[in-house]
Scaffold this motif. Sequence first.
Motif, PDB file in Angstrom:
ATOM      1  N   SER A 223      -8.453  -5.782  -4.701  1.00 47.99           N
ATOM      2  CA  SER A 223      -7.759  -4.911  -5.546  1.00 47.99           C
ATOM      3  C   SER A 223      -8.783  -5.104  -7.034  1.00 47.99           C
ATOM      4  O   SER A 223      -8.260  -4.012  -7.664  1.00 47.99           O
ATOM      5  CB  SER A 223      -6.313  -5.429  -5.603  1.00 47.99           C
TER       6      SER A 223
ATOM      7  N   ASP B  33     -14.508  -2.489  -7.475  1.00 48.47           N
ATOM      8  CA  ASP B  33     -14.998  -1.177  -7.786  1.00 48.47           C
ATOM      9  C   ASP B  33     -14.944  -0.631  -6.108  1.00 48.47           C
ATOM     10  O   ASP B  33     -14.827  -1.494  -5.369  1.00 48.47           O
ATOM     11  CB  ASP B  33     -16.048  -0.951  -8.305  1.00 48.47           C
TER      12      ASP B  33
ATOM     13  N   ASN C  30      -7.713  -1.042 -11.753  1.00 46.37           N
ATOM     14  CA  ASN C  30      -7.299  -0.208 -10.692  1.00 46.37           C
ATOM     15  C   ASN C  30      -5.749  -0.241 -10.801  1.00 46.37           C
ATOM     16  O   ASN C  30      -5.220   0.704 -10.057  1.00 46.37           O
ATOM     17  CB  ASN C  30      -7.742  -1.261  -9.367  1.00 46.37           C
TER      18      ASN C  30
ATOM     19  N   ASP D   1     -10.385   5.768  -2.986  1.00 55.96           N
ATOM     20  CA  ASP D   1     -10.893   4.483  -3.947  1.00 55.96           C
ATOM     21  C   ASP D   1     -10.296   3.259  -3.379  1.00 55.96           C
ATOM     22  O   ASP D   1      -8.866   3.206  -3.680  1.00 55.96           O
ATOM     23  CB  ASP D   1     -10.871   4.731  -5.161  1.00 55.96           C
TER      24      ASP D   1
ATOM     25  N   GLY E 238     -10.384   0.262  -3.899  1.00 58.43           N
ATOM     26  CA  GLY E 238     -10.173  -0.698  -4.711  1.00 58.43           C
ATOM     27  C   GLY E 238      -8.556  -0.309  -5.305  1.00 58.43           C
ATOM     28  O   GLY E 238      -7.924  -1.209  -5.706  1.00 58.43           O
ATOM     29  N   VAL E 239      -8.452   0.858  -5.630  1.00 63.47           N
ATOM     30  CA  VAL E 239      -6.925   1.304  -6.238  1.00 63.47           C
ATOM     31  C   VAL E 239      -5.996   1.315  -4.958  1.00 63.47           C
ATOM     32  O   VAL E 239      -4.990   0.902  -5.455  1.00 63.47           O
ATOM     33  CB  VAL E 239      -7.306   2.835  -6.601  1.00 63.47           C
TER      34      VAL E 239
END
Length: 304
Positions: free
Chosen positions: A62, A65, A85, A267, A269-270
Amino acid sequence: MSETMALVTPPARKKRTSLEPGYRSRPAGRGGRTIGRAVLYIVLIVAAAAMLTPFFWMVMSSLKDANSVFSVPVRWIPEVFVWSNYVEIWESSDIGTWIKNTVIISLSVTALQVITGSFAAYGFARIRFPGRNMLFLLYVGTIAVPWQSYMIPQFIMLSNAGLANTLWSIMLLQAFGAFGVFLMKQFYETIPEELSEAARLDGLSEYGIWWRIMVPLSIPAVASLALLTFVNTWNDYLGPLIYLRDPSLWTMQLGLNNFVSSLYDTDYGVLFAGLVISVVPIAIIFMLGQRYFVEGIATSGMKG
Protein backbone atom coordinates in the motif's frame (compact mmCIF):
# COMPACT_ATOMS: atom_id res chain seq x y z
CA MET A 1 40.77 -48.77 68.62
CA SER A 2 38.65 -50.57 66.08
CA GLU A 3 35.77 -50.64 68.53
CA THR A 4 36.08 -46.87 69.01
CA MET A 5 36.05 -46.27 65.23
CA ALA A 6 32.98 -48.44 64.88
CA LEU A 7 31.17 -46.32 67.45
CA VAL A 8 32.16 -43.02 65.78
CA THR A 9 31.49 -43.99 62.13
CA PRO A 10 27.77 -43.51 61.28
CA PRO A 11 26.00 -46.42 59.62
CA ALA A 12 25.52 -46.22 55.85
CA ARG A 13 22.08 -45.08 54.72
CA LYS A 14 19.96 -47.66 53.02
CA LYS A 15 18.69 -46.57 49.62
CA ARG A 16 14.90 -46.35 49.50
CA THR A 17 12.97 -48.12 46.84
CA SER A 18 9.76 -47.03 45.14
CA LEU A 19 7.81 -49.60 47.17
CA GLU A 20 8.69 -48.06 50.54
CA PRO A 21 6.48 -45.35 52.08
CA GLY A 22 7.76 -41.81 51.79
CA TYR A 23 9.59 -42.50 48.53
CA ARG A 24 9.73 -39.56 46.11
CA SER A 25 10.95 -39.80 42.59
CA ARG A 26 13.53 -37.29 41.42
CA PRO A 27 12.09 -34.46 39.35
CA ALA A 28 12.84 -34.43 35.66
CA GLY A 29 15.87 -32.45 34.59
CA ARG A 30 15.36 -28.78 33.99
CA GLY A 31 17.54 -28.96 30.91
CA GLY A 32 15.05 -31.11 29.01
CA ARG A 33 12.13 -28.88 29.90
CA THR A 34 14.04 -25.77 28.86
CA ILE A 35 14.93 -27.29 25.50
CA GLY A 36 11.33 -28.38 24.92
CA ARG A 37 10.01 -24.94 25.78
CA ALA A 38 12.57 -23.28 23.51
CA VAL A 39 11.57 -25.55 20.61
CA LEU A 40 7.89 -24.75 21.24
CA TYR A 41 8.59 -21.02 21.21
CA ILE A 42 10.55 -21.32 17.97
CA VAL A 43 7.70 -23.24 16.30
CA LEU A 44 5.16 -20.65 17.49
CA ILE A 45 7.31 -17.76 16.26
CA VAL A 46 7.73 -19.38 12.85
CA ALA A 47 3.98 -20.06 12.60
CA ALA A 48 3.13 -16.48 13.63
CA ALA A 49 5.60 -15.09 11.08
CA ALA A 50 4.09 -17.26 8.34
CA MET A 51 0.59 -15.97 9.13
CA LEU A 52 1.66 -12.33 9.39
CA THR A 53 3.74 -12.33 6.20
CA PRO A 54 0.76 -11.73 3.82
CA PHE A 55 -0.48 -8.90 6.04
CA PHE A 56 2.98 -7.34 6.11
CA TRP A 57 3.24 -7.60 2.34
CA MET A 58 -0.18 -5.94 1.95
CA VAL A 59 0.80 -3.02 4.18
CA MET A 60 4.11 -2.53 2.38
CA SER A 61 2.39 -2.78 -1.02
CA SER A 62 0.00 0.00 0.00
CA LEU A 63 3.05 2.27 0.27
CA LYS A 64 4.47 1.45 -3.18
CA ASP A 65 3.82 2.95 -6.59
CA ALA A 66 1.85 0.99 -9.17
CA ASN A 67 4.94 -0.43 -10.92
CA SER A 68 6.62 -1.72 -7.77
CA VAL A 69 3.83 -3.82 -6.26
CA PHE A 70 4.42 -6.92 -8.41
CA SER A 71 8.08 -6.36 -9.16
CA VAL A 72 10.40 -9.35 -9.67
CA PRO A 73 12.22 -10.07 -7.44
CA VAL A 74 9.83 -9.08 -4.68
CA ARG A 75 10.73 -5.93 -2.80
CA TRP A 76 9.43 -6.30 0.73
CA ILE A 77 10.35 -2.75 1.73
CA PRO A 78 9.54 0.00 -0.78
CA GLU A 79 12.40 2.23 -1.85
CA VAL A 80 10.15 5.28 -1.59
CA PHE A 81 7.10 5.29 0.72
CA VAL A 82 4.13 6.59 -1.28
CA TRP A 83 1.85 7.87 1.49
CA SER A 84 -0.30 9.62 -1.09
CA ASN A 85 -1.96 6.27 -1.91
CA TYR A 86 -4.17 6.67 1.18
CA VAL A 87 -5.16 10.15 0.10
CA GLU A 88 -5.89 9.02 -3.44
CA ILE A 89 -8.16 6.14 -2.40
CA TRP A 90 -10.35 8.64 -0.54
CA GLU A 91 -10.41 11.09 -3.43
CA SER A 92 -10.82 8.64 -6.33
CA SER A 93 -13.48 6.38 -4.78
CA ASP A 94 -16.56 6.52 -2.60
CA ILE A 95 -14.85 4.67 0.22
CA GLY A 96 -16.55 6.77 2.90
CA THR A 97 -19.96 5.51 1.78
CA TRP A 98 -18.66 1.95 1.59
CA ILE A 99 -17.38 2.11 5.15
CA LYS A 100 -20.65 3.63 6.39
CA ASN A 101 -22.77 0.91 4.78
CA THR A 102 -20.49 -1.85 6.02
CA VAL A 103 -20.53 -0.51 9.57
CA ILE A 104 -24.34 -0.23 9.57
CA ILE A 105 -24.79 -3.78 8.29
CA SER A 106 -22.10 -5.30 10.53
CA LEU A 107 -23.32 -3.68 13.73
CA SER A 108 -26.98 -4.43 13.00
CA VAL A 109 -26.37 -8.08 12.13
CA THR A 110 -24.12 -8.52 15.16
CA ALA A 111 -26.72 -7.09 17.51
CA LEU A 112 -29.50 -9.20 15.98
CA GLN A 113 -27.52 -12.42 16.11
CA VAL A 114 -26.44 -11.87 19.71
CA ILE A 115 -30.03 -11.21 20.82
CA THR A 116 -31.71 -13.97 18.84
CA GLY A 117 -28.92 -16.49 19.39
CA SER A 118 -28.70 -15.99 23.15
CA PHE A 119 -32.47 -16.01 23.58
CA ALA A 120 -32.96 -19.20 21.54
CA ALA A 121 -30.02 -20.81 23.35
CA TYR A 122 -31.68 -20.08 26.69
CA GLY A 123 -34.78 -21.92 25.55
CA PHE A 124 -32.77 -24.97 24.49
CA ALA A 125 -30.63 -24.94 27.63
CA ARG A 126 -33.17 -24.18 30.37
CA ILE A 127 -36.72 -24.79 29.07
CA ARG A 128 -37.80 -28.42 29.00
CA PHE A 129 -40.31 -29.36 26.30
CA PRO A 130 -40.97 -32.50 24.21
CA GLY A 131 -38.56 -32.97 21.34
CA ARG A 132 -36.14 -30.34 22.58
CA ASN A 133 -32.97 -32.31 21.84
CA MET A 134 -34.16 -33.45 18.42
CA LEU A 135 -35.18 -29.91 17.46
CA PHE A 136 -31.80 -28.59 18.60
CA LEU A 137 -29.94 -31.19 16.53
CA LEU A 138 -32.02 -30.34 13.46
CA TYR A 139 -31.42 -26.62 13.97
CA VAL A 140 -27.67 -27.01 14.46
CA GLY A 141 -27.57 -29.37 11.49
CA THR A 142 -28.44 -26.45 9.23
CA ILE A 143 -24.84 -25.29 9.66
CA ALA A 144 -23.84 -28.06 7.25
CA VAL A 145 -26.25 -26.82 4.56
CA PRO A 146 -24.43 -24.44 2.18
CA TRP A 147 -26.11 -21.10 1.59
CA GLN A 148 -25.68 -21.48 -2.17
CA SER A 149 -28.23 -24.31 -2.15
CA TYR A 150 -31.12 -22.05 -1.10
CA MET A 151 -30.00 -18.52 -1.94
CA ILE A 152 -32.15 -18.35 -5.11
CA PRO A 153 -35.48 -19.07 -3.35
CA GLN A 154 -34.40 -16.70 -0.61
CA PHE A 155 -33.69 -13.97 -3.15
CA ILE A 156 -37.09 -14.50 -4.79
CA MET A 157 -38.81 -14.28 -1.40
CA LEU A 158 -37.06 -11.05 -0.42
CA SER A 159 -37.62 -9.57 -3.88
CA ASN A 160 -41.35 -10.26 -3.65
CA ALA A 161 -41.32 -8.54 -0.25
CA GLY A 162 -39.73 -5.46 -1.81
CA LEU A 163 -36.52 -5.73 0.23
CA ALA A 164 -34.06 -6.39 -2.59
CA ASN A 165 -31.53 -3.63 -3.20
CA THR A 166 -31.85 -2.41 0.38
CA LEU A 167 -29.64 -2.81 3.44
CA TRP A 168 -32.57 -4.50 5.19
CA SER A 169 -32.17 -7.55 2.96
CA ILE A 170 -28.68 -8.30 4.31
CA MET A 171 -29.76 -7.62 7.89
CA LEU A 172 -32.73 -9.99 7.70
CA LEU A 173 -30.70 -12.65 5.93
CA GLN A 174 -28.21 -12.88 8.77
CA ALA A 175 -30.42 -12.01 11.73
CA PHE A 176 -30.43 -15.65 12.86
CA GLY A 177 -27.53 -18.07 13.05
CA ALA A 178 -27.37 -21.69 14.20
CA PHE A 179 -23.74 -21.35 15.24
CA GLY A 180 -24.58 -18.57 17.68
CA VAL A 181 -27.31 -20.69 19.27
CA PHE A 182 -24.91 -23.60 19.62
CA LEU A 183 -22.16 -21.44 21.14
CA MET A 184 -24.45 -19.73 23.63
CA LYS A 185 -26.21 -22.97 24.65
CA GLN A 186 -22.91 -24.64 25.44
CA PHE A 187 -21.96 -21.71 27.64
CA TYR A 188 -25.35 -21.54 29.37
CA GLU A 189 -24.98 -25.17 30.41
CA THR A 190 -21.88 -24.24 32.44
CA ILE A 191 -23.98 -21.86 34.59
CA PRO A 192 -25.49 -23.61 37.66
CA GLU A 193 -29.20 -24.19 37.24
CA GLU A 194 -29.71 -23.38 40.92
CA LEU A 195 -29.47 -19.69 40.02
CA SER A 196 -32.45 -20.00 37.69
CA GLU A 197 -34.44 -21.99 40.25
CA ALA A 198 -33.78 -19.37 42.93
CA ALA A 199 -34.86 -16.61 40.54
CA ARG A 200 -38.10 -18.44 39.75
CA LEU A 201 -38.83 -18.79 43.45
CA ASP A 202 -38.37 -15.04 43.78
CA GLY A 203 -41.00 -14.50 41.08
CA LEU A 204 -38.71 -13.62 38.17
CA SER A 205 -40.06 -14.57 34.75
CA GLU A 206 -38.09 -16.54 32.16
CA TYR A 207 -37.47 -13.34 30.22
CA GLY A 208 -36.10 -11.74 33.37
CA ILE A 209 -33.88 -14.73 34.14
CA TRP A 210 -32.45 -14.60 30.65
CA TRP A 211 -31.82 -10.86 30.66
CA ARG A 212 -30.80 -10.25 34.28
CA ILE A 213 -28.94 -13.47 35.11
CA MET A 214 -27.89 -15.49 32.08
CA VAL A 215 -26.72 -12.69 29.78
CA PRO A 216 -24.53 -10.89 32.39
CA LEU A 217 -22.90 -14.19 33.35
CA SER A 218 -22.16 -15.09 29.73
CA ILE A 219 -20.25 -11.98 28.68
CA PRO A 220 -17.26 -14.01 27.33
CA ALA A 221 -19.56 -16.07 25.07
CA VAL A 222 -21.47 -12.97 23.98
CA ALA A 223 -18.19 -11.24 23.12
CA SER A 224 -17.00 -14.27 21.15
CA LEU A 225 -20.24 -14.47 19.19
CA ALA A 226 -20.23 -10.72 18.53
CA LEU A 227 -16.62 -10.79 17.35
CA LEU A 228 -17.11 -13.73 14.98
CA THR A 229 -20.37 -12.33 13.60
CA PHE A 230 -18.93 -8.85 13.04
CA VAL A 231 -15.88 -10.21 11.19
CA ASN A 232 -17.95 -12.55 8.98
CA THR A 233 -20.42 -9.79 8.11
CA TRP A 234 -17.68 -7.24 7.47
CA ASN A 235 -15.91 -9.61 5.06
CA ASP A 236 -19.08 -10.86 3.35
CA TYR A 237 -18.99 -10.45 -0.40
CA LEU A 238 -21.55 -12.80 -1.95
CA GLY A 239 -24.57 -11.49 -0.04
CA PRO A 240 -24.05 -7.81 -0.91
CA LEU A 241 -23.16 -8.80 -4.48
CA ILE A 242 -26.57 -10.44 -4.94
CA TYR A 243 -28.81 -7.95 -3.12
CA LEU A 244 -27.08 -4.54 -3.31
CA ARG A 245 -27.06 -3.27 -6.90
CA ASP A 246 -27.17 0.46 -6.19
CA PRO A 247 -23.59 1.88 -5.89
CA SER A 248 -24.74 4.03 -2.97
CA LEU A 249 -25.44 0.80 -1.03
CA TRP A 250 -22.15 -0.96 -1.75
CA THR A 251 -20.06 -2.32 1.11
CA MET A 252 -16.27 -2.29 1.38
CA GLN A 253 -15.88 -5.64 -0.38
CA LEU A 254 -18.12 -4.65 -3.30
CA GLY A 255 -16.57 -1.22 -3.63
CA LEU A 256 -12.98 -2.45 -3.63
CA ASN A 257 -13.83 -5.17 -6.13
CA ASN A 258 -15.40 -2.64 -8.51
CA PHE A 259 -12.42 -0.35 -7.99
CA VAL A 260 -10.40 -2.86 -10.05
CA SER A 261 -11.23 -1.61 -13.56
CA SER A 262 -8.91 -4.01 -15.38
CA LEU A 263 -5.74 -5.97 -14.82
CA TYR A 264 -3.47 -3.34 -16.36
CA ASP A 265 -5.25 -0.06 -15.64
CA THR A 266 -5.64 -0.50 -11.88
CA ASP A 267 -3.26 1.27 -9.51
CA TYR A 268 -2.63 -1.60 -7.13
CA GLY A 269 -0.79 0.59 -4.66
CA VAL A 270 -3.99 2.59 -4.16
CA LEU A 271 -6.05 -0.62 -4.09
CA PHE A 272 -3.88 -2.09 -1.34
CA ALA A 273 -4.28 1.13 0.61
CA GLY A 274 -8.05 0.53 0.52
CA LEU A 275 -7.51 -3.07 1.64
CA VAL A 276 -5.46 -1.92 4.61
CA ILE A 277 -8.21 0.52 5.59
CA SER A 278 -10.77 -2.30 5.41
CA VAL A 279 -8.67 -4.50 7.72
CA VAL A 280 -8.02 -1.88 10.40
CA PRO A 281 -11.47 -2.10 12.13
CA ILE A 282 -11.25 -5.88 12.36
CA ALA A 283 -7.73 -5.73 13.81
CA ILE A 284 -8.82 -3.19 16.43
CA ILE A 285 -11.84 -5.28 17.46
CA PHE A 286 -9.70 -8.41 17.74
CA MET A 287 -7.18 -6.64 19.96
CA LEU A 288 -9.90 -5.22 22.22
CA GLY A 289 -11.89 -8.45 22.51
CA GLN A 290 -9.09 -11.01 22.50
CA ARG A 291 -9.37 -11.85 26.20
CA TYR A 292 -13.14 -12.38 26.07
CA PHE A 293 -12.87 -14.30 22.82
CA VAL A 294 -10.37 -16.82 24.19
CA GLU A 295 -12.30 -17.23 27.43
CA GLY A 296 -15.62 -17.69 25.64
CA ILE A 297 -14.30 -20.31 23.21
CA ALA A 298 -12.42 -22.15 25.97
CA THR A 299 -15.41 -22.46 28.30
CA SER A 300 -18.21 -23.05 25.77
CA GLY A 301 -17.51 -26.76 25.60
CA MET A 302 -17.44 -27.31 29.38
CA LYS A 303 -20.21 -28.54 31.59
CA GLY A 304 -20.32 -28.11 35.32
